[in-house]
Structure formats: structure tokens, C-alpha cells
Scaffold this active site. Sequence first.
Site, PDB file in Angstrom:
ATOM      1  CE  LYS A 178      37.727  39.012  38.050  1.00 21.57           C
ATOM      2  NZ  LYS A 178      38.268  38.136  37.333  1.00 21.57           N
ATOM      3  N   PRO A 179      37.126  34.552  42.166  1.00 15.63           N
ATOM      4  CG  PRO A 179      35.723  32.981  41.741  1.00 15.63           C
ATOM      5  CD  PRO A 179      35.672  34.370  42.330  1.00 15.63           C
ATOM      6  CB  SER A 232      50.425  35.323  35.520  1.00 16.42           C
ATOM      7  OG  SER A 232      49.881  36.386  35.103  1.00 16.42           O
ATOM      8  CD  GLU A 253      51.939  31.598  44.659  1.00 15.03           C
ATOM      9  OE1 GLU A 253      51.747  32.056  43.771  1.00 15.03           O
ATOM     10  OE2 GLU A 253      51.985  30.615  45.188  1.00 15.03           O
ATOM     11  CB  CYS A 287      52.844  28.872  41.568  1.00 15.10           C
ATOM     12  SG  CYS A 287      52.524  28.209  43.422  1.00 15.10           S
TER      13      CYS A 287
END
Length: 486
Positions: A178-179, A232, A253, A287
Site C-alpha cells: 500500500k503506497p 511516521s 521503520e 528519515c
Amino acid sequence: MKTHNFGYKKLYIDGQLVDAVSGEREDIICPATGEVIAQVAKAGKADAEKALISSQKGFKYWSKLSLEERTVWMLKLRDAILEKSDELRNAMVHEMGKTYAGSLEDIQRLTEALEWYPNAMKNLREEQIPDYEGTHTHKMISKPAGVAIAYLAWNFPLLNVGYKIGPALASGCSLIIKPSSLSPLSAYMVGEILHSINFPAGVVTILAGSSSEVATPMTTSKIPAVITMIGSTQTGQRIIADSTTSIKKLGMELGGNAPFIVFEDADLELALDLAIGLKFGNTGQICVAANRIFVHRNIYDKFLKEYVKRASALKIGFGTKENSDVFMGPLASRSSRDRMFELIEDAVTKGAKLEYGGEIPEGLPEGGNWMQPTIVSGTTSNMKLFREETFGPVAGVMPFDTDDEVLELANDTEFGLASYIFTNNNKRIERFTEDLEFGEIQINGVKYAIYLPHGGFKNSGIGHDCSHLALDDYLVKKRVTSAICK
């Protein structure tokens, strides 16, 4: 400044390119111009349910193939992606503002993952456990866990796909991708590639839609065995809570707030070069970006002056293939840019100084999410710029006097992903290696690669992307004990 229209892209479910059950479509907006550059099928709950059932069947097939058979398919996909690399790179430039030069890393990581992980899987060895009484033999064997779901961030549309599809497929899992709805275009194009090479049905699924209609039904389902994501911390916490309908493996991540520490004995030129690249590359939407820059007071003024000089020279623009000298594109969304101005205002209100930037550059399309590279000095721990993951082109720079002081400041965060230190003092290196509370400590340089572990402490995640450690997310262990016949 012309944009390309990529047309309409469909979901990839059960080996087929299909419309959403509802027929809904979503516009994809170019952040450089504000123009619509594509439409994608917008998945809903019915599509999510179809994806789960298809992936269950796909897992039963894929997990029974030999590693050699899976490798053939993975390399076939790698080759097909390389053939379409220019189109995929152009899509990433248009969907999230990445420069054409920057898009190469996405292609490299995706194709490297498809090649590297079959070899990593081949190199996994059964663990032999000694039997102290000599009555039995024991070994641990690895088996694929089941259906995996990958929720991906928008900042590296295909690099993030690579970090998940490589270990998932090599391990024998099926994978639902799921992009982000902000940048799904290039991932949907990978779905077209999978379809073109007749990749086995149900092994890979690609769909995007709202969290409530797609992510929540899939996460709460009892079908997935693995939930993995890049995004996030807040999203990670929500997914963890939703996943508790059954016991699932989790790999995440999440956010970062990297300290970038420059001591007075550092190679200043090197530190400045990397402070530019790690803060303003990909428009700061990384990130592992240098979020909080700490510089020893003895070299602080010199560093700051040169840092501003270098940042002010960066070329901003629509980084298409023709504009190869563009270093920084737009932010991916207007809300992201608005947040940058909020962070700057908060810092300045609390006593920081705006050294450079903080404005919308002139001469670029009004519909784009443009912003100058920005440097704020004198940031302190009560500012949002210190506390939050910036995820944009705003650098907070602050002086320090002692090792104890900067170590305490560096660790004063809920995050613990990447950290960077620049010094030639071996005792200091040893101490900071031991005491920095981060999953990655990079000393006098920076390196990321598919074979190097990438993971964090605290609220920065669970498990690892990249390296053989990523396989752990997709494998379960069996203990096999056999009695020794006498």
C-alpha cells in the site's frame, strides 16, 4: 515548465490490472506545478478484502516454490524494472518532486533488493543446537510467515518498495503493497510491470486508498501474518493498535530526529558537505536527515557562516531529466510546506535566529510547494524544531561546549534512528558509540546500502530494513528435535 501526463493507472490484484470496485479514481498532483499528472484507481474496503483473499492463495503457491524458482521470478522482475527505469524515474519526479538525479537511488535500491535477497536467503544456515545429554539432535529451520502487508511512505516511492519486496519474496511470503496516496504513481507502474511479465497471481498486490477504507480493514484482518511499514511514529502506533485482532509479526521503520555533531577537531569541509546533503537532499524529506546540528562553540561561527553560504547557492527547481543541475525540488505537499513555516515561527518566537531562507523563492510556478533551504541558529530544546522530526528543508544549528552537554542534548529525543559524529578523537568515538541512543551511528562519513542494517531505537521502530536482518520480519522458526536411535 511542462509536466507529463501519465494517464490512468489501475490496481494490481490477483495478477490483474483492475478498477476499484467502487469505480473511484484519485488525481495525482505534481507538487512542482499543482497540476494533475495522473489518475489512479482508489481502492476501498471491497478491494482490500479481495487483496487479502488473493494474497492468501498467492502465499500457498509462492511458499511452495523452491528458492531457485522464486529467484528466477525476482530477477525477471528486476530486469523488467530496469527496462522501464527512465519512465519510473520520471514518474517519481512528477509525483513527489524528487529530482531526476535523486530518483536513481530508488531504482538502484529496488533492483538491488530483488537480486540481493535471494542470495541472502540462500546463505541462511540452519542453526544446530547441541544436546548436552547426547540423546537427541536439534536444529532450527526457517519458514515463511505468511501474507505480509507493507505500508509505505511517500518520500522514496520505489526505494521503500525495494526494502519490503526483496526480503518478503525471497523468504516465500506474499506481499500487499500500500503506497502512500500522495505518491502511488510509480508503485502502480510496478504493478503494470508485474502484469506484463505474468508474475504469479496473488504473490504481489499493489493498491492505494484511504487508511479507514484500506489500511484498517487489512490490519485488523486475521489473514496477515506480517505487518511492516515505513512512515511516521504516529501511524506506526495506530497500526500496532489495530493489528491486535491476531498475533502478527511487526517490522517498522518510523520517525527520526538525527543529531549531527561536529567537534572542533573534525574535518570541517567534510562535515559541511554532508550537512548540506543530509539536510537538503530530497528537500529534507528523509528519515535519517541531519535534523539537529550541534557544532562545538570554537568552530560554530565559522561553520554557520559557511553553511549559510553553501545553502544559499543550492539551485531550486523542477528537477526533471533536462534540469540536471537542480539540487532541491518542491516539498511533496502544501501541508508539509505550511508546517515548515510553523516550525520556523515557533523557533524564532522562542529566541532562535533566522539566518537564511524561510521564504518562497521567486520565479517558480505558483502552484508548486516551493521553499528556500532554511537555516535557523540558536535552537534550543524547548522548540518544535528540536523536538519534532522536521521532514523538510529547515536546519536547526546550535553550539555546544562539552562532550557531556552534547551527548545529553543528542539523546534528548523520543526518537533513535540515525546519528552522525565528526571527530578524530578515538576515546570520544568510543564513548559516543557506546552512549548515543540510536540504531545507527555514523562516524566521519555516511554510507547506506542494501546489505547494511537500517533500524532504530525507542519510537523509531521495530526490526530492520536492509541486510539479512530484514528477513527476520518474514520468517518463523521451527525447532526440529530427533531422538538418536541406539
